[in-house]
Write an enzyme that holds these catalytic residues in place. Structure first.
Site, PDB file in Angstrom:
ATOM      1  CG  MET A 299     -10.649   3.849 -40.475  1.00  0.00           C
ATOM      2  SD  MET A 299     -10.583   5.331 -41.501  1.00  0.00           S
ATOM      3  CE  MET A 299      -8.825   5.355 -41.867  1.00  0.00           C
TER       4      MET A 299
ATOM      5  CG  HIS B 253      -0.589   0.120 -42.403  1.00  0.00           C
ATOM      6  ND1 HIS B 253      -0.176  -0.182 -41.114  1.00  0.00           N
ATOM      7  CD2 HIS B 253      -1.528   1.096 -42.275  1.00  0.00           C
ATOM      8  CE1 HIS B 253      -0.828   0.592 -40.255  1.00  0.00           C
ATOM      9  NE2 HIS B 253      -1.662   1.368 -40.930  1.00  0.00           N
TER      10      HIS B 253
ATOM     11  CG  HIS C 152      -3.958   1.154 -37.654  1.00  0.00           C
ATOM     12  ND1 HIS C 152      -3.651   2.405 -38.162  1.00  0.00           N
ATOM     13  CD2 HIS C 152      -4.318   1.369 -36.361  1.00  0.00           C
ATOM     14  CE1 HIS C 152      -3.810   3.320 -37.232  1.00  0.00           C
ATOM     15  NE2 HIS C 152      -4.220   2.717 -36.126  1.00  0.00           N
TER      16      HIS C 152
ATOM     17  CG  ASP D 179      -4.942   2.294 -42.296  1.00  0.00           C
ATOM     18  OD1 ASP D 179      -4.442   2.242 -41.163  1.00  0.00           O
ATOM     19  OD2 ASP D 179      -4.321   2.695 -43.307  1.00  0.00           O
TER      20      ASP D 179
ATOM     21  CG  MET E 226      -2.230   6.691 -34.774  1.00  0.00           C
ATOM     22  SD  MET E 226      -2.174   6.033 -36.452  1.00  0.00           S
ATOM     23  CE  MET E 226      -2.864   7.366 -37.425  1.00  0.00           C
TER      24      MET E 226
ATOM     25  CG  MET F  88      -7.628   3.513 -36.602  1.00  0.00           C
ATOM     26  SD  MET F  88      -7.272   4.445 -38.096  1.00  0.00           S
ATOM     27  CE  MET F  88      -6.939   3.087 -39.217  1.00  0.00           C
TER      28      MET F  88
ATOM     29  CG  ASP G  17      -0.366   4.798 -39.642  1.00  0.00           C
ATOM     30  OD1 ASP G  17      -0.378   5.292 -40.784  1.00  0.00           O
ATOM     31  OD2 ASP G  17      -1.268   4.038 -39.225  1.00  0.00           O
TER      32      ASP G  17
ATOM     33  CB  SER H 243      -1.506   2.829 -45.769  1.00  0.00           C
ATOM     34  OG  SER H 243      -2.915   2.896 -45.624  1.00  0.00           O
TER      35      SER H 243
END
Ligand code: DX5
Ligand code: ZN
Length: 215
Positions: free
Chosen positions: A36, A32, A65, A34, A136, A67, A174, A7
């Site tokens: 947000m 990966h 991913h 992320d 998660m 979020m 994760d 990540s």
């Protein structure tokens, strides 16, 4: 052999090229990434322009991913930015099936992420339509947290659900993955290990990735 997905949230953002080189030159399988939004999770990370740049440097698939709330508004933009796999949160998607259809229709693999309190049973009627579940194992929003021990039972249970139905859904784990707990996580049935701090805060990230790969 596990799929290793470092990540980049734990990378030095001033040295993203270096972080990409580490992933490219190691035995890691995916990037990966992320995303947000400060609404679904209490933090903001990075978004489309950063992923567009990572994509230019990346020689391996980008596992994005999300979020974020209302991911349908951005799915196409993430495809254009270079996403190969997109996971959305079950908790953020009242019309999850539509989200999955949208991701697949854009030619990407589709994943569903579940928060620590969300039972794996809630995936029962979507499992046949997806490529991956992101379990998660910390509360999403931050890197560097500790693995929630109960997650092991969830992984095992999910593996059983997938096997019983003869599906080929991957289980991604994760949050809080370390060299110490990775073996148990794989043993419970995980296919993909996401690792942020364990990789990028280690003195030799490439060697750490190799160690995870060799488990
Ligand atoms: C957390 C993110 C994770 C995070 C993992 O919200 O979804 O992917 O980067 O970081 P570590 O491995 O440091 O827990
Ligand atoms: Zn993640």
């Amino acid at each position: 052999m596990a799929i290793i997905a470092p990540s980049l949230l734990a990378a030095d953002f001033l040295q993203l090229q270096k972080a990409c080189d580490i992933v490219n030159n190691s035995e890691a399988d995916w990037f990966h990434l992320d995303v947000m939004d400060g609404r679904f999770v209490p933090n903001i990370s990075y978004g489309l322009p950063v992923i567009e740049h990572i994509k230019k440097a990346a020689k391996k698939p980008c596992d994005v991913h999300l979020m974020i709330l209302e991911p349908e508004n951005f799915t196409e933009a993430f495809r254009k930015a270079g996403a190969d796999i997109v996971s959305v949160h079950i908790e953020a998607c009242p019309h999850l099936h539509r989200n999955i259809q949208q991701i697949k229709s854009l030619g990407m693999k589709a994943g569903v992420a579940i928060n620590p309190h969300t039972p794996v049973e809630s995936l029962k009627d979507i499992l046949q339509d997806i490529d991956m579940v992101n379990v998660m194992t910390v509360n999403p929003g931050f890197g560097g947290q500790s693995f929630i021990p109960h997650s092991i039972h969830k992984i095992r249970e999910l593996r059983r659900m997938i096997a019983e139905r003869g599906l080929h859904v991957k289980i991604e784990v994760d949050g809080g993955v370390t060299l110490e707990n990775a073996q148990a996580i794989l043993h419970a049935g995980a296919d993909v290990l996401v690792a942020g701090n364990t990789v990028f805060k280690s003195p030799d990230p490439i060697a750490t990735i190799r160690q995870l790969k060799e488990l």
